[in-house]
Scaffold this active site. Structure first.
Site, PDB file in Angstrom:
ATOM      1  N   ASP A  33      39.377  82.452  47.074  1.00 22.83           N
ATOM      2  CA  ASP A  33      38.417  81.883  46.118  1.00 22.83           C
ATOM      3  C   ASP A  33      39.309  80.404  45.786  1.00 22.83           C
ATOM      4  O   ASP A  33      40.396  80.532  45.105  1.00 22.83           O
ATOM      5  CB  ASP A  33      38.205  82.713  44.830  1.00 22.83           C
ATOM      6  CG  ASP A  33      37.116  83.790  45.555  1.00 22.83           C
ATOM      7  OD1 ASP A  33      36.804  83.884  46.627  1.00 22.83           O
ATOM      8  OD2 ASP A  33      36.469  84.328  44.703  1.00 22.83           O
ATOM      9  N   ASP A  76      29.620  88.172  52.503  1.00 26.53           N
ATOM     10  CA  ASP A  76      31.110  88.292  52.092  1.00 26.53           C
ATOM     11  C   ASP A  76      31.949  89.508  52.661  1.00 26.53           C
ATOM     12  O   ASP A  76      31.274  90.220  53.724  1.00 26.53           O
ATOM     13  CB  ASP A  76      30.992  89.015  50.364  1.00 26.53           C
ATOM     14  CG  ASP A  76      32.090  88.217  49.638  1.00 26.53           C
ATOM     15  OD1 ASP A  76      33.300  87.910  50.172  1.00 26.53           O
ATOM     16  OD2 ASP A  76      32.126  88.130  48.356  1.00 26.53           O
TER      17      ASP A  76
HETATM   18  C1  GAL Z   1      34.242  86.629  46.522  1.00 28.91           C
HETATM   19  C2  GAL Z   1      33.760  85.297  47.104  1.00 28.91           C
HETATM   20  C3  GAL Z   1      33.284  84.466  45.973  1.00 28.91           C
HETATM   21  C4  GAL Z   1      32.166  84.967  45.319  1.00 28.91           C
HETATM   22  C5  GAL Z   1      32.628  86.776  44.803  1.00 28.91           C
HETATM   23  C6  GAL Z   1      31.387  87.484  44.261  1.00 28.91           C
HETATM   24  O1  GAL Z   1      34.656  87.460  47.495  1.00 28.91           O
HETATM   25  O2  GAL Z   1      34.806  84.617  47.753  1.00 28.91           O
HETATM   26  O3  GAL Z   1      32.966  83.206  46.487  1.00 28.91           O
HETATM   27  O4  GAL Z   1      31.136  85.196  46.175  1.00 28.91           O
HETATM   28  O5  GAL Z   1      33.103  87.262  45.832  1.00 28.91           O
HETATM   29  O6  GAL Z   1      31.705  88.660  44.011  1.00 28.91           O
END
Ligand code: GAL
Length: 419
Positions: free
Chosen positions: A219, A164
């Site tokens: 997301d 991430d």
């Molecule tokens: C976001 C990501 C999500 C999930 C989340 C967890 O940045 O896009 O899919 O992994 O973090 O904190």
């Protein structure tokens, strides 16, 4: 003097020879990770399940083991799903030497035991980290610990890393992901690298050489047509995500996929919308990562997620991402070239209420500049297979006239008829 000079000369020249030999030897030995990702790990889009969309931070080893159990008992494994992916919040602290440990309360058996369990079911384990100092949920990120973390994951038996992009400050995305690519390659284990940078720095331009898939957007959220504003970030429903894929198909192919995010199938949008969501992810040759509660999955959801005819479109060996051929208001007609001269077709109704859609094959010449493939429907007949009804639906000799629920989809596989 002369003799001394001679000696000195000899010394210099032998140092040079040794130096040259070292350089030649280093160049000749393939050094894992210096310039390549581990190739061949995602020749078709990865399929699996991820904890985030349903469980968020509420995960533990029981949730993960049960997901593996359900993936087998629901028939998802038989349908092709392989990865059980742990998302954010599995982390504990780093130890005195800097090695990351799982949260001892949530994962008391340790991650290797979880990986062994998942592997014993014939499945693979995915894990999550972040290129910055902290993950998006504030757990320890991998920055400065990339090689240590990659080694740790390899030691545990991890097969897939979602990486991430929170808390990354001034880091350059391509460089940060290259570091983890090289760390994974150096770990000696085959680990898929899933780039989760939300599309901010156009990962489709640099991602193919670094990872096996890259998120193209922020997301996903569980709605058909909406964008939810969370203040510092926004999440998007199915249509908004779909529209953001425009123009990206030329960057995707075997071992390097556009990732429009994990699915929301089974999370409450309703059967027809879920079918449309699943169909369009297949048309996009997207990774099929389920995000629902597998233990509470109803029969409709299971039927959708295990529709092998739709999955076959997603997993087609050519790996060509589909595209919208024609848009008529809420109706979109998509095509995707398949191996063997076949095509997939999706008639998508973005709106509400059933719509009758006509498509006169005799007038259509579907050609794809990107893959250099074309279907001359006027001159060549194709058999049509309805991929949701699982029945033959005539041929392209007759104009198509079909009712499409809204929101919803009708999806076909077109097979050239032998003369
Ligand atoms: C976001 C990501 C999500 C999930 C989340 C967890 O940045 O896009 O899919 O992994 O973090 O904190």
């Amino acid at each position: 003097m002369q003799a001394q000079t001679g000696i000195r000369r000899r010394r210099v020249s032998s140092d040079r020879v040794i130096g040259l030999l070292v350089v030649v030897a280093l160049a000749a030995v393939p050094r894992p990770g210096i310039a390549q990702k581990t190739n061949g790990l995602a020749l078709t889009p990865p399929m699996g399940w991820n904890s985030w969309n349903t469980f968020g931070c509420n995960i533990n080893e029981k949730v993960i083991r049960e997901a593996a159990d359900y993936m087998v008992s629901s028939g998802m494994k038989d349908a092709g799903y392989r990865y059980v992916n742990i998302d954010d919040c599995w982390h504990g602290e780093r130890d005195a030497r800097g090695f990351i440990r799982p949260d001892p309360d949530r994962f008391p058996s340790g991650m290797k035991a979880v990986a062994d369990y998942v592997h014993s079911k014939g499945l693979k384990l995915g894990i999550y980290s972040d290129a910055g100092a902290k993950t998006c949920a504030g757990r320890p990120g991998s920055r400065g610990h990339e090689y240590q973390d990659a080694l740790t994951y390899a030691d545990w038996g991890v097969d897939y890393l979602k990486y991430d992009w929170c808390s990354t400050g001034e880091l350059k995305a391509a460089e940060a992901y290259t570091t983890m690519r090289d760390a994974l390659a150096a770990s000696g284990r085959d680990i898929v690298l899933s780039i989760c940078e939300w599309g901010t720095d156009k990962p489709w331009e640099w991602g193919p050489a670094i990872g096996h898939l890259w998120r193209t957007t922020g997301d996903i959220t569980n709605c058909w047509d909406c964008v939810v504003d969370h203040g510092t970030w926004k999440s998007s429903g199915i249509l908004a995500i779909l529209d953001k894929q425009d123009g990206l198909r030329v960057h995707a192919g075997p071992d390097h996929w556009n990732d429009p995010d994990m699915m929301e199938v089974g999370n409450g949008m309703g059967e027809e919308a879920d079918k449309a969501h699943f169909s369009m992810w297949a048309m996009l040759a997207a990774p099929l990562i389920a995000g629902n509660d597998l233990g509470k999955m109803d029969a409709d959801t299971r039927t959708i997620l295990t529709n092998r005819e739709v999955i076959a479109v997603d997993q087609d060996s050519l790996g060509i991402q589909g595209y919208p051929f024609e848009k008529r208001g809420d109706i979109e007609i998509w095509f995707k070239p398949l191996a063997g001269g076949e095509w997939a077709m999706a008639v998508l109704n973005r709106g509400t209420g059933t719509r009758r859609v006509e498509f006169d094959w005799a007038r259509e010449w579907v050609s794809d500049d990107h893959s250099h493939r074309a279907a001359d429907f006027g001159n060549k007949k194709y058999r049509m297979r309805d991929l949701w009804r699982h029945e033959d639906a005539g041929t392209t000799a007759e104009p198509l006239s079909v009712d499409v629920p809204g929101p919803g989809v009708v999806m076909y596989r077109l097979t050239p008829q032998q003369r």
